[in-house]
Design an enzyme around this catalytic site. Structure first.
Site, PDB file in Angstrom:
ATOM      1  CG  ASN A  62      -1.501   1.303   1.725  1.00 49.81           C
ATOM      2  OD1 ASN A  62      -2.312   2.218   1.275  1.00 49.81           O
ATOM      3  ND2 ASN A  62      -1.209   1.760   2.702  1.00 49.81           N
ATOM      4  CB  SER A  96      -3.604   5.078  -8.547  1.00 50.87           C
ATOM      5  OG  SER A  96      -4.731   5.699  -9.058  1.00 50.87           O
ATOM      6  CE1 TYR A 120       0.388   8.030  -7.174  1.00 56.44           C
ATOM      7  CE2 TYR A 120      -1.403   7.786  -9.141  1.00 56.44           C
ATOM      8  CZ  TYR A 120      -1.177   7.622  -7.584  1.00 56.44           C
ATOM      9  OH  TYR A 120      -2.234   6.801  -6.318  1.00 56.44           O
ATOM     10  CB  ALA A 172       3.864   5.543 -15.985  1.00 55.70           C
ATOM     11  CE  LYS A 212      -0.416   3.743  -6.990  1.00 58.98           C
ATOM     12  NZ  LYS A 212       0.059   2.595  -5.593  1.00 58.98           N
ATOM     13  CB  ILE A 220      -9.546   7.609  -0.647  1.00 55.37           C
ATOM     14  CG1 ILE A 220      -9.707   6.629  -2.073  1.00 55.37           C
ATOM     15  CG2 ILE A 220      -9.161   7.266   0.393  1.00 55.37           C
ATOM     16  CD1 ILE A 220     -10.952   6.156  -1.610  1.00 55.37           C
TER      17      ILE A 220
HETATM   18  P1  NAD Z   1      -0.509   8.272   3.061  1.00 55.18           P
HETATM   19  O1  NAD Z   1       0.175   9.153   2.634  1.00 55.18           O
HETATM   20  O2  NAD Z   1      -2.315   8.949   4.747  1.00 55.18           O
HETATM   21  O3  NAD Z   1      -0.249   6.931   3.517  1.00 55.18           O
HETATM   22  C1  NAD Z   1       1.424   6.829   2.835  1.00 55.18           C
HETATM   23  C2  NAD Z   1       2.067   6.054   3.860  1.00 55.18           C
HETATM   24  O4  NAD Z   1       2.669   5.308   2.545  1.00 55.18           O
HETATM   25  C3  NAD Z   1       2.391   6.089   4.683  1.00 55.18           C
HETATM   26  O5  NAD Z   1       1.498   4.494   5.864  1.00 55.18           O
HETATM   27  C4  NAD Z   1       3.681   6.398   4.526  1.00 55.18           C
HETATM   28  O6  NAD Z   1       4.362   6.368   5.814  1.00 55.18           O
HETATM   29  C5  NAD Z   1       4.418   5.217   3.437  1.00 55.18           C
HETATM   30  N1  NAD Z   1       5.066   5.615   2.918  1.00 55.18           N
HETATM   31  C6  NAD Z   1       5.665   5.990   2.017  1.00 55.18           C
HETATM   32  N2  NAD Z   1       6.718   6.954   1.548  1.00 55.18           N
HETATM   33  C7  NAD Z   1       7.800   5.204   2.223  1.00 55.18           C
HETATM   34  C8  NAD Z   1       8.603   4.698   2.351  1.00 55.18           C
HETATM   35  N3  NAD Z   1       9.990   6.231   1.894  1.00 55.18           N
HETATM   36  N4  NAD Z   1       8.861   3.971   3.042  1.00 55.18           N
HETATM   37  C9  NAD Z   1       7.947   2.902   3.618  1.00 55.18           C
HETATM   38  N5  NAD Z   1       6.662   3.415   4.214  1.00 55.18           N
HETATM   39  C10 NAD Z   1       6.255   5.009   3.200  1.00 55.18           C
HETATM   40  O7  NAD Z   1      -1.353   8.017   1.692  1.00 55.18           O
HETATM   41  P2  NAD Z   1      -2.280   6.967   1.122  1.00 55.18           P
HETATM   42  O8  NAD Z   1      -4.135   8.209   0.353  1.00 55.18           O
HETATM   43  O9  NAD Z   1      -3.141   6.150   2.531  1.00 55.18           O
HETATM   44  O10 NAD Z   1      -1.962   6.683  -0.123  1.00 55.18           O
HETATM   45  C11 NAD Z   1      -1.963   5.054   0.033  1.00 55.18           C
HETATM   46  C12 NAD Z   1      -1.711   3.636  -1.244  1.00 55.18           C
HETATM   47  O11 NAD Z   1      -3.039   4.474  -2.033  1.00 55.18           O
HETATM   48  C13 NAD Z   1      -0.807   4.689  -2.320  1.00 55.18           C
HETATM   49  O12 NAD Z   1      -0.291   3.549  -2.362  1.00 55.18           O
HETATM   50  C14 NAD Z   1      -1.120   5.715  -3.063  1.00 55.18           C
HETATM   51  O13 NAD Z   1      -0.352   6.014  -4.264  1.00 55.18           O
HETATM   52  C15 NAD Z   1      -2.994   5.385  -3.118  1.00 55.18           C
HETATM   53  N6  NAD Z   1      -3.964   5.831  -3.713  1.00 55.18           N
HETATM   54  C16 NAD Z   1      -4.225   6.964  -2.942  1.00 55.18           C
HETATM   55  C17 NAD Z   1      -5.385   7.204  -3.067  1.00 55.18           C
HETATM   56  C18 NAD Z   1      -6.131   8.629  -2.898  1.00 55.18           C
HETATM   57  O14 NAD Z   1      -7.087   9.096  -3.341  1.00 55.18           O
HETATM   58  N7  NAD Z   1      -5.535   8.578  -1.114  1.00 55.18           N
HETATM   59  C19 NAD Z   1      -5.721   7.468  -4.715  1.00 55.18           C
HETATM   60  C20 NAD Z   1      -5.472   6.470  -5.270  1.00 55.18           C
HETATM   61  C21 NAD Z   1      -3.985   5.472  -4.825  1.00 55.18           C
END
Ligand code: NAD
Length: 265
Positions: free
Chosen positions: A91, A143, A155, A157, A159, A188
């Site tokens: 994640n 995503s 991003y 590319a 995903k 989200i």
């Molecule tokens: P967030 O910023 O709340 O959480 C991201 C998490 O990733 C955190 O726990 C952070 O510590 C961890 N992280 C980041 N860089 C890191 C590293 N170098 N090493 C270890 N851990 C690391 O973001 P989120 O919105 O919860 O995103 C989670 C996933 O969902 C991501 O892959 C993101 O691309 C995907 N996503 C999010 C959305 C959205 O709208 N929020 C939409 C599509 C996909």
């Protein structure tokens, strides 16, 4: 409904925040033991406390997933405590809004290390244990921008590569009863969007409005249901895919997006 997750062991990367935290807590609610990982000790400990309150075993691991050695150590620590990993949720991720033509190589490399290489490396480390057990679930958080334009080219590319890797790995591991799927969230409400300087603020800056207003604009213009999703919306899908109820589903990239993806695949 009993999802059959009691006593399973789940490693959720990036579970100190947002979607990962919700996934960890949802799996814990169903009785799975959880490995909580992230880089910030206080946040990892706080989520671990919330998971423990659900009566399951919990291990915390601090790891920077862009470092291959940290991934090896994280998996070794999980195996050391629980002896197995049944469920892997890849994640951890990030997103930076800036001009794609001015993207420095090192930033693109960082994003690729975190959202593609870390997925590949963690799958490679964990799969042998699942193979030995004859059961496994791998769920990659991708995503909707793996499927249609709207994010940033780098991003999107990365995903898209995650979706293809998911499909290929699913075929490769099918004979071992390891199911591999991706979940493709739409927008989200997490710190990725809502934190000061996060996606909302960055987008707002380009549009001359506040981050909150920019997020309202995105919801109105692009999401048929008219609002952002919550981390729990993704966690519920992941928990289902991790369960016995999803035993005939593999190689899929499932949208949870309020209707935002326009294609039928
Ligand atoms: P967030 O910023 O709340 O959480 C991201 C998490 O990733 C955190 O726990 C952070 O510590 C961890 N992280 C980041 N860089 C890191 C590293 N170098 N090493 C270890 N851990 C690391 O973001 P989120 O919105 O919860 O995103 C989670 C996933 O969902 C991501 O892959 C993101 O691309 C995907 N996503 C999010 C959305 C959205 O709208 N929020 C939409 C599509 C996909």
């Amino acid at each position: 409904m009993d999802l059959g997750l009691k006593g399973k062991v789940a490693l959720v990367t990036g579970s100190s925040s947002g979607i990962g935290r919700a996934i960890a807590l949802c799996l814990a609610e169903e009785g799975a033991n959880i490995i909580v990982t992230g880089r910030d000790k206080a946040r990892v400990s706080s989520v671990a406390k919330e998971a423990k309150a659900r009566g399951v075993g919990v291990l915390t691991v601090l790891a920077d997933l862009t470092i291959a050695e940290d991934i090896k150590k994280m998996v070794a620590a999980a195996i050391g405590k629980f002896g197995r990993i049944d469920i892997l949720v890849n994640n951890a991720g990030t997103s930076l809004i800036r001009d794609p033509l001015l993207l420095p190589d090192d930033e693109f490399r960082y994003e690729t290390e975190l959202m593609l290489f870390a997925v590949v490396r963690t799958c490679s480390e964990v799969s042998p244990y699942m193979r030995k057990a004859g059961w496994g679930r791998i769920i990659n958080i991708s995503s909707i921008y793996a499927k249609q334009i709207g994010g940033l080219p780098d991003y999107d590319a990365i995903k898209a590569a995650v979706n293809m890797y998911t499909k290929d790995l699913a075929i490769y591991l099918a004979k071992d009863n390891i199911l591999v799927n991706a979940v493709c969230p739409g927008p989200i409400r997490t710190p990725l969007w809502e934190a000061p300087g996060g996606g909302g603020d960055q987008l707002g800056k380009t549009m001359g409005m506040s981050g909150k207003k920019a997020m309202e604009w995105v919801a109105k213009q692009h999401i048929p249901l008219g609002h952002f999703g919550l981390p729990e919306d993704i966690a519920n899908m992941v928990t289902f895919l991790a369960s016995d109820k999803a035993k005939f589903i593999t190689g899929q990239a499932i949208n949870v997006d309020g209707g935002m993806v326009k294609a039928v695949i």
